[in-house]
Design a protein around this motif. Structure first.
Motif, mmCIF file in Angstrom:
data_model
loop_
_atom_site.group_PDB
_atom_site.id
_atom_site.type_symbol
_atom_site.label_atom_id
_atom_site.label_comp_id
_atom_site.label_asym_id
_atom_site.label_seq_id
_atom_site.Cartn_x
_atom_site.Cartn_y
_atom_site.Cartn_z
ATOM 1 N N HIS A 33 0.859 -1.176 0.000
ATOM 2 C CA HIS A 33 0.000 0.000 0.000
ATOM 3 C C HIS A 33 0.899 1.231 0.000
ATOM 4 C CE1 HIS A 33 -3.916 -1.943 1.737
ATOM 5 N NE2 HIS A 33 -3.431 -2.585 0.682
ATOM 6 N N ILE A 37 1.666 11.118 3.612
ATOM 7 C CA ILE A 37 1.599 11.637 4.981
ATOM 8 C C ILE A 37 2.118 13.067 4.936
ATOM 9 C CG2 ILE A 37 2.506 11.373 7.340
ATOM 10 C CD1 ILE A 37 2.915 8.402 5.152
ATOM 11 N N GLN A 39 3.254 16.766 7.301
ATOM 12 C CA GLN A 39 3.707 17.261 8.598
ATOM 13 C C GLN A 39 3.843 18.777 8.524
ATOM 14 O OE1 GLN A 39 7.623 15.870 9.920
ATOM 15 N NE2 GLN A 39 6.822 15.812 12.029
ATOM 16 N N LYS A 43 5.094 20.528 13.664
ATOM 17 C CA LYS A 43 3.968 19.755 14.217
ATOM 18 C C LYS A 43 4.127 18.264 13.923
ATOM 19 C CE LYS A 43 0.708 23.577 14.174
ATOM 20 N NZ LYS A 43 -0.661 24.028 13.812
ATOM 21 N N GLY A 44 3.090 17.498 14.245
ATOM 22 C CA GLY A 44 3.133 16.058 14.106
ATOM 23 C C GLY A 44 2.723 15.572 12.722
ATOM 24 N N LEU A 45 2.610 14.259 12.611
ATOM 25 C CA LEU A 45 2.346 13.584 11.342
ATOM 26 C C LEU A 45 0.851 13.356 11.149
ATOM 27 C CD1 LEU A 45 5.178 10.978 11.853
ATOM 28 C CD2 LEU A 45 5.225 12.805 10.146
ATOM 29 N N TRP A 47 -1.682 11.258 8.434
ATOM 30 C CA TRP A 47 -1.866 10.363 7.285
ATOM 31 C C TRP A 47 -2.950 10.935 6.389
ATOM 32 C CZ3 TRP A 47 -6.073 7.148 5.902
ATOM 33 C CH2 TRP A 47 -5.781 6.158 4.963
ATOM 34 N N GLU A 50 -4.042 6.415 1.016
ATOM 35 C CA GLU A 50 -3.214 5.379 0.420
ATOM 36 C C GLU A 50 -3.883 4.794 -0.815
ATOM 37 O OE1 GLU A 50 -2.936 2.238 3.364
ATOM 38 O OE2 GLU A 50 -4.854 1.395 2.711
ATOM 39 N N ASN A 58 -7.903 4.480 0.153
ATOM 40 C CA ASN A 58 -8.470 4.862 1.440
ATOM 41 C C ASN A 58 -7.983 6.274 1.731
ATOM 42 O OD1 ASN A 58 -9.861 2.437 2.694
ATOM 43 N ND2 ASN A 58 -7.877 1.554 2.180
ATOM 44 N N TYR A 94 5.205 13.574 2.671
ATOM 45 C CA TYR A 94 6.009 12.370 2.495
ATOM 46 C C TYR A 94 5.190 11.306 1.776
ATOM 47 C CZ TYR A 94 9.046 14.125 6.296
ATOM 48 O OH TYR A 94 9.886 14.872 7.102
ATOM 49 N N TRP A 106 0.440 -4.299 9.613
ATOM 50 C CA TRP A 106 0.945 -3.346 8.648
ATOM 51 C C TRP A 106 1.952 -2.408 9.309
ATOM 52 C CZ3 TRP A 106 -0.011 -3.088 3.450
ATOM 53 C CH2 TRP A 106 -1.047 -3.906 2.968
ATOM 54 N N TYR A 107 2.848 -1.872 8.485
ATOM 55 C CA TYR A 107 3.783 -0.858 8.956
ATOM 56 C C TYR A 107 4.365 -0.150 7.745
ATOM 57 C CZ TYR A 107 6.877 -4.859 8.100
ATOM 58 O OH TYR A 107 7.505 -5.943 7.550
ATOM 59 N N PHE A 108 4.908 1.064 7.973
ATOM 60 C CA PHE A 108 5.490 1.883 6.908
ATOM 61 C C PHE A 108 7.014 1.771 7.009
ATOM 62 C CE2 PHE A 108 1.345 2.847 6.399
ATOM 63 C CZ PHE A 108 0.875 4.150 6.456
ATOM 64 N N TRP A 111 10.286 5.439 3.352
ATOM 65 C CA TRP A 111 9.719 6.772 3.205
ATOM 66 C C TRP A 111 10.507 7.569 2.168
ATOM 67 C CZ3 TRP A 111 6.207 9.183 7.013
ATOM 68 C CH2 TRP A 111 5.724 8.272 7.968
#
Lengths: 121, 106
Positions: A33, A37, A39, A43-45, A47, A50, A58, A94, A106-108, A111
């Motif tokens: 997938h 993402i 940022q 600040k933060g991330l 999503w 995908e 999604n 990203y 699942w995991y990323f 990048w």
């Protein structure tokens, strides 16, 4: 070694459309997938959404009405479009590869370097 | 699903043991990953499935937890570990991240 290389316009005016592309080099496009993402500065991330190799998508509902993620399998690329941008869309964007491990974990794992997109009049 | 990380920042010395927590607003089994991000760089995957160490990541990093409460532990902090750490849930859509924990040098 698989790499993600991303590019796109870095400076936009309000109401314009953000367009970024991410190319997959040295590896397969299928079976993963492919996510975007972002940022905001300091600040933060967040999503965004995908797409898989079949074109199934999604999206995050926070942006869903303005976002389209598409793919170009012949060139192992996928793209992000965000319409009607405002200053709130200023961020580093990203691309990332989503991997399905055992038991559907699942995991990323990969990048892109990120693209700073600034929205300013 | 909201992820709440604590603390939001901490100061520690080289050699310290550091613990960062991530709490999910609802149960996510073990569908949690941890990332490290250094200034100007993309996030780097450390741990997935709550406790599985990604290949190439030093063994001083470990993760634990399931359900709603998770922990990232660095057993002996090294100079290269000063960074911001994020948790991410991959149990459901939209994928969400915690707010981050900045680990600074004391």
């Amino acid at each position: 070694q698989v790499q993600l290389q991303q590019w796109g316009a870095g400076l936009l005016k309000p109401s314009e459309t953000l367009s970024l592309t991410c190319a997959v080099y040295g590896g397969s496009f299928s079976g993963y997938h492919w996510s975007w993402i972002r940022q905001p500065p300091g600040k933060g991330l967040e999503w965004i959404g995908e797409i898989d190799h079949k074109g199934n998508t999604n999206y995050n509902s926070s942006l869903k009405s303005r976002v389209t993620i598409s793919l170009d399998t012949s060139n192992n690329q996928f793209s992000l479009n965000v319409t009607s941008v405002t200053a709130a869309d200023t961020a580093v964007y990203y691309c990332a590869r989503g991997v399905r491990g055992g038991y559907d974990f699942w995991y990323f794992d990969l990048w892109g370097r990120g693209t700073l997109v600034t929205v300013s009049s | 699903i909201q992820l709440t990380q604590s603390p939001s920042s901490l100061s520690a010395s080289v050699g310290d043991r550091v613990t960062i927590t991530c709490r999910a607003s609802q149960g996510i089994s073990s569908y949690l990953a941890w990332y490290q991000q250094k200034p100007g760089k993309a996030p780097k995957l450390l741990i997935y499935a709550a406790s599985t160490l990604q290949s190439g990541v030093p063994s001083r990093f470990s993760g634990s937890g399931s359900g709603t409460d998770f922990t990232l532990t660095i057993t002996s902090l090294q100079p290269e570990d000063f960074a911001t750490y994020y948790c991410q849930q991959l149990n459901s859509y939209p994928r969400t991240f915690g707010g981050g924990t900045k680990v600074e040098i004391k």
